[in-house]
Design a protein around this motif. Structure first.
Motif, PDB file in Angstrom:
ATOM      1  N   MET A 131      29.041  49.162  39.739  1.00  0.00           N
ATOM      2  CA  MET A 131      30.371  49.572  39.317  1.00  0.00           C
ATOM      3  C   MET A 131      30.545  49.217  37.844  1.00  0.00           C
ATOM      4  O   MET A 131      30.314  48.072  37.445  1.00  0.00           O
ATOM      5  N   TYR A 132      30.951  50.191  37.054  1.00  0.00           N
ATOM      6  CA  TYR A 132      31.209  49.950  35.638  1.00  0.00           C
ATOM      7  C   TYR A 132      32.495  49.141  35.507  1.00  0.00           C
ATOM      8  O   TYR A 132      33.558  49.580  35.931  1.00  0.00           O
ATOM      9  N   THR A 133      32.379  47.957  34.939  1.00  0.00           N
ATOM     10  CA  THR A 133      33.527  47.059  34.875  1.00  0.00           C
ATOM     11  C   THR A 133      33.656  46.435  33.489  1.00  0.00           C
ATOM     12  O   THR A 133      33.033  45.408  33.196  1.00  0.00           O
ATOM     13  N   PRO A 134      34.454  47.018  32.596  1.00  0.00           N
ATOM     14  CA  PRO A 134      34.719  46.396  31.298  1.00  0.00           C
ATOM     15  C   PRO A 134      35.337  45.011  31.499  1.00  0.00           C
ATOM     16  O   PRO A 134      36.008  44.760  32.517  1.00  0.00           O
ATOM     17  N   PRO A 135      35.117  44.099  30.560  1.00  0.00           N
ATOM     18  CA  PRO A 135      35.613  42.719  30.714  1.00  0.00           C
ATOM     19  C   PRO A 135      37.099  42.624  31.042  1.00  0.00           C
ATOM     20  O   PRO A 135      37.508  41.756  31.812  1.00  0.00           O
ATOM     21  N   ALA A 136      37.916  43.509  30.480  1.00  0.00           N
ATOM     22  CA  ALA A 136      39.367  43.427  30.702  1.00  0.00           C
ATOM     23  C   ALA A 136      39.740  43.664  32.158  1.00  0.00           C
ATOM     24  O   ALA A 136      40.792  43.207  32.625  1.00  0.00           O
ATOM     25  N   PHE A 137      38.873  44.362  32.894  1.00  0.00           N
ATOM     26  CA  PHE A 137      39.191  44.720  34.277  1.00  0.00           C
ATOM     27  C   PHE A 137      38.379  43.933  35.303  1.00  0.00           C
ATOM     28  O   PHE A 137      38.579  44.099  36.502  1.00  0.00           O
ATOM     29  N   ARG A 138      37.460  43.084  34.860  1.00  0.00           N
ATOM     30  CA  ARG A 138      36.569  42.389  35.778  1.00  0.00           C
ATOM     31  C   ARG A 138      37.308  41.305  36.546  1.00  0.00           C
ATOM     32  O   ARG A 138      38.100  40.544  35.988  1.00  0.00           O
ATOM     33  N   GLU A 139      37.028  41.228  37.840  1.00  0.00           N
ATOM     34  CA  GLU A 139      37.598  40.190  38.689  1.00  0.00           C
ATOM     35  C   GLU A 139      36.461  39.368  39.270  1.00  0.00           C
ATOM     36  O   GLU A 139      35.642  39.883  40.018  1.00  0.00           O
ATOM     37  N   ASP A 140      36.397  38.078  38.902  1.00  0.00           N
ATOM     38  CA  ASP A 140      35.312  37.214  39.339  1.00  0.00           C
ATOM     39  C   ASP A 140      35.754  36.104  40.287  1.00  0.00           C
ATOM     40  O   ASP A 140      34.909  35.437  40.879  1.00  0.00           O
ATOM     41  N   ASP A 141      37.056  35.897  40.421  1.00  0.00           N
ATOM     42  CA  ASP A 141      37.532  34.798  41.248  1.00  0.00           C
ATOM     43  C   ASP A 141      37.240  35.067  42.724  1.00  0.00           C
ATOM     44  O   ASP A 141      37.653  36.101  43.278  1.00  0.00           O
ATOM     45  N   ARG A 142      36.529  34.176  43.368  1.00  0.00           N
ATOM     46  CA  ARG A 142      36.081  34.374  44.751  1.00  0.00           C
ATOM     47  C   ARG A 142      37.253  34.568  45.706  1.00  0.00           C
ATOM     48  O   ARG A 142      37.242  35.479  46.538  1.00  0.00           O
ATOM     49  N   ALA A 143      38.273  33.731  45.574  1.00  0.00           N
ATOM     50  CA  ALA A 143      39.420  33.829  46.469  1.00  0.00           C
ATOM     51  C   ALA A 143      40.142  35.164  46.285  1.00  0.00           C
ATOM     52  O   ALA A 143      40.589  35.786  47.260  1.00  0.00           O
ATOM     53  N   THR A 144      40.252  35.619  45.045  1.00  0.00           N
ATOM     54  CA  THR A 144      40.919  36.891  44.770  1.00  0.00           C
ATOM     55  C   THR A 144      40.107  38.056  45.325  1.00  0.00           C
ATOM     56  O   THR A 144      40.661  38.997  45.914  1.00  0.00           O
ATOM     57  N   LEU A 145      38.788  38.002  45.163  1.00  0.00           N
ATOM     58  CA  LEU A 145      37.924  39.057  45.696  1.00  0.00           C
ATOM     59  C   LEU A 145      38.049  39.146  47.219  1.00  0.00           C
ATOM     60  O   LEU A 145      38.160  40.239  47.790  1.00  0.00           O
ATOM     61  N   HIS A 146      38.059  38.002  47.870  1.00  0.00           N
ATOM     62  CA  HIS A 146      38.192  37.988  49.327  1.00  0.00           C
ATOM     63  C   HIS A 146      39.558  38.517  49.758  1.00  0.00           C
ATOM     64  O   HIS A 146      39.660  39.247  50.756  1.00  0.00           O
ATOM     65  N   ARG A 147      40.595  38.172  49.005  1.00  0.00           N
ATOM     66  CA  ARG A 147      41.924  38.689  49.332  1.00  0.00           C
ATOM     67  C   ARG A 147      41.965  40.210  49.191  1.00  0.00           C
ATOM     68  O   ARG A 147      42.531  40.918  50.039  1.00  0.00           O
ATOM     69  N   MET A 148      41.365  40.733  48.126  1.00  0.00           N
ATOM     70  CA  MET A 148      41.323  42.182  47.920  1.00  0.00           C
ATOM     71  C   MET A 148      40.595  42.882  49.063  1.00  0.00           C
ATOM     72  O   MET A 148      41.013  43.949  49.530  1.00  0.00           O
ATOM     73  N   MET A 149      39.520  42.271  49.550  1.00  0.00           N
ATOM     74  CA  MET A 149      38.768  42.852  50.662  1.00  0.00           C
ATOM     75  C   MET A 149      39.599  42.858  51.941  1.00  0.00           C
ATOM     76  O   MET A 149      39.626  43.843  52.674  1.00  0.00           O
ATOM     77  N   ARG A 150      40.287  41.749  52.199  1.00  0.00           N
ATOM     78  CA  ARG A 150      41.099  41.675  53.414  1.00  0.00           C
ATOM     79  C   ARG A 150      42.260  42.667  53.361  1.00  0.00           C
ATOM     80  O   ARG A 150      42.596  43.302  54.365  1.00  0.00           O
ATOM     81  N   GLU A 151      42.867  42.818  52.202  1.00  0.00           N
ATOM     82  CA  GLU A 151      44.014  43.724  52.076  1.00  0.00           C
ATOM     83  C   GLU A 151      43.593  45.184  52.193  1.00  0.00           C
ATOM     84  O   GLU A 151      44.394  46.026  52.632  1.00  0.00           O
ATOM     85  N   ALA A 152      42.342  45.507  51.812  1.00  0.00           N
ATOM     86  CA  ALA A 152      41.872  46.892  51.906  1.00  0.00           C
ATOM     87  C   ALA A 152      41.712  47.315  53.361  1.00  0.00           C
ATOM     88  O   ALA A 152      41.852  48.487  53.701  1.00  0.00           O
ATOM     89  N   ARG A 153      41.358  46.372  54.230  1.00  0.00           N
ATOM     90  CA  ARG A 153      41.234  46.586  55.675  1.00  0.00           C
ATOM     91  C   ARG A 153      40.079  47.506  56.041  1.00  0.00           C
ATOM     92  O   ARG A 153      39.152  47.093  56.699  1.00  0.00           O
ATOM     93  N   LEU A 154      40.115  48.782  55.636  1.00  0.00           N
ATOM     94  CA  LEU A 154      39.032  49.703  55.943  1.00  0.00           C
ATOM     95  C   LEU A 154      38.105  49.815  54.733  1.00  0.00           C
ATOM     96  O   LEU A 154      38.572  49.883  53.594  1.00  0.00           O
ATOM     97  N   CYS A 155      36.791  49.820  54.989  1.00  0.00           N
ATOM     98  CA  CYS A 155      35.844  49.975  53.889  1.00  0.00           C
ATOM     99  C   CYS A 155      34.914  51.141  54.193  1.00  0.00           C
ATOM    100  O   CYS A 155      34.918  51.685  55.299  1.00  0.00           O
ATOM    101  N   HIS A 156      34.126  51.522  53.203  1.00  0.00           N
ATOM    102  CA  HIS A 156      33.048  52.481  53.418  1.00  0.00           C
ATOM    103  C   HIS A 156      31.739  51.699  53.383  1.00  0.00           C
ATOM    104  O   HIS A 156      31.402  51.077  52.362  1.00  0.00           O
ATOM    105  N   PHE A 157      31.032  51.721  54.508  1.00  0.00           N
ATOM    106  CA  PHE A 157      29.758  51.011  54.621  1.00  0.00           C
ATOM    107  C   PHE A 157      28.634  52.003  54.324  1.00  0.00           C
ATOM    108  O   PHE A 157      28.524  53.035  54.990  1.00  0.00           O
TER     109      PHE A 157
END
Length: 210
Positions: free
Chosen positions: A1-27
């Motif tokens: 995924m192309y991710t310029p520094p201004a948009f990059r999210e590296d915080d583990r807790a935040t990444l996990h929250r984003m995954m949980r909130e998305a609920r459905l994913c594409h595997f």
């Protein structure tokens, strides 16, 4: 995924929250026959492995699990998104040098894939997945509410999925690269939208309420 520094999210807790909130994913898996993708509700065990481990299940009739993956699998979690019109930018009125864009949040998780059909493991996954999504409901349905023989028969129709996350990428593109006045205009414009997803994005614009 192309991710310029201004948009990059590296915080583990935040990444996990984003995954949980998305609920459905594409595997997604790469195979000798090409890419295969299945929309799946996966759940994350955050304490298993360096970046967490994803669990879920596929229909036994789904050919994805029967086709050996080449390399790691990929789970794509998409968060809220919204079209951004240049008409909301203060910069448009100043110099007109603006173009449309799209704001969105996404997490890409990668790791080795294991498919299995052990009944005990399948029951555990189905139970945990059910409890996760029934949790907020006032009248919760539980796997044990169904007859045991029926549940066992249903388990024969699915295959379990486990993917320890070895690499994870997060992106939250919410107008961080725009001046404060532009961000405020975007937040205001989205907040007036009839689309629920637009109003959610409005609340994610940094400083949009200033």
């Amino acid at each position: 995924m192309y991710t310029p520094p201004a948009f990059r999210e590296d915080d583990r807790a935040t990444l996990h929250r984003m995954m949980r909130e998305a609920r459905l994913c594409h595997f997604v898996t790469a195979t000798a026959d090409g890419l295969i993708a299945t929309p799946l509700p996966l759940f994350l065990d955050p304490d298993e492995g360096e970046h967490g481990t994803l669990y879920g299940h596929l229909a036994r009739a789904n050919p994805q699990w029967k086709t050996p993956p080449i390399g790691d699998g990929m789970a794509i979690f998409m968060g809220p998104d919204a079209y951004i019109t240049p008409s909301w930018y203060a910069s448009k009125r100043e110099h007109g040098k603006v173009v449309p864009t799209w704001n969105y949040a996404a997490v890409h998780a990668y790791g080795p894939v294991e498919f299995y059909d052990d009944t005990e493991r399948l029951l555990n996954v189905v139970t945990r997945l059910t409890d996760l999504h029934e949790g907020p409901r006032p009248e919760r349905w539980a796997v044990t509410d169904a007859p045991e023989a029926f549940v066992q028969a249903q388990l024969k129709g699915i295959v379990g999925l486990k993917m320890p996350i070895t690499r994870i990428e997060g992106k939250s593109k919410m107008s961080q690269n725009r001046p404060a006045a532009d961000r405020a205009g975007v937040a205001e414009g989205l907040a007036r939208s009839e689309r629920i997803s637009d109003r959610i994005v409005a609340r994610l614009i940094p400083g949009g309420g200033e």
